[in-house]
Design a protein around this motif. Structure first.
Motif, PDB file in Angstrom:
ATOM      1  N   GLU A 124      -4.026   4.608   2.139  1.00 17.85           N
ATOM      2  CA  GLU A 124      -3.587   4.290   1.562  1.00 17.85           C
ATOM      3  C   GLU A 124      -3.571   3.218   0.941  1.00 17.85           C
ATOM      4  O   GLU A 124      -4.580   2.442   0.146  1.00 17.85           O
ATOM      5  CB  GLU A 124      -3.050   3.025   2.910  1.00 17.85           C
ATOM      6  N   LEU A 166       3.010  -1.057  -1.087  1.00 20.43           N
ATOM      7  CA  LEU A 166       1.605  -0.472  -0.202  1.00 20.43           C
ATOM      8  C   LEU A 166       2.383   0.994  -0.607  1.00 20.43           C
ATOM      9  O   LEU A 166       3.715   1.357  -0.354  1.00 20.43           O
ATOM     10  CB  LEU A 166       2.405  -0.930   0.937  1.00 20.43           C
ATOM     11  N   LYS A 183       1.386   4.933   1.087  1.00 19.46           N
ATOM     12  CA  LYS A 183       0.282   6.049   2.063  1.00 19.46           C
ATOM     13  C   LYS A 183       0.802   7.065   1.848  1.00 19.46           C
ATOM     14  O   LYS A 183       1.974   7.551   1.425  1.00 19.46           O
ATOM     15  CB  LYS A 183       0.779   5.296   3.029  1.00 19.46           C
TER      16      LYS A 183
END
Length: 101
Positions: free
Chosen positions: A74, A86, A88
């Motif tokens: 991540e 973010l 991931k």
């Protein structure tokens, strides 16, 4: 497998060598493996792997696009003037010509 072990072991793509050619654009260690370099199709495909804490400096990709496929681990991605997002495993980001990120 540990949280980021799949990335370190190159399960999807080989991790490559230390990214010495572009080291000045990174804070921390990254690795680079060229996957496709074919002038007939005018596209380059590479795998960049970041060690934990590694950061890529602000930069612009001109005359084209960049496609980010997050295959493990991540991290964060940010375009100038936009909030950081973010990322991931499984996320995809398409950057457009001239966008600073």
């Amino acid at each position: 497998m540990a949280k980021h072990e799949e990335v370190a072991n190159g399960v999807i793509f080989p991790i490559g060598e230390k990214n010495e050619a572009f080291a000045k654009y990174f804070i921390g260690q990254s690795y680079f493996k060229l996957l496709v370099a074919d002038p007939e199709i005018n596209v380059g495909v590479g795998n960049v792997t970041f060690e934990p804490g590694c950061r890529n400096n602000w930069h612009i990709h001109r005359n084209g696009y960049q496609l980010l496929l997050v295959t493990g681990g991540e991290g964060w991605y940010q375009e100038e003037g936009q909030p950081a997002q973010l990322l991931k495993a499984g996320d995809v980001v398409v950057t457009h010509d001239g966008v600073k990120h």
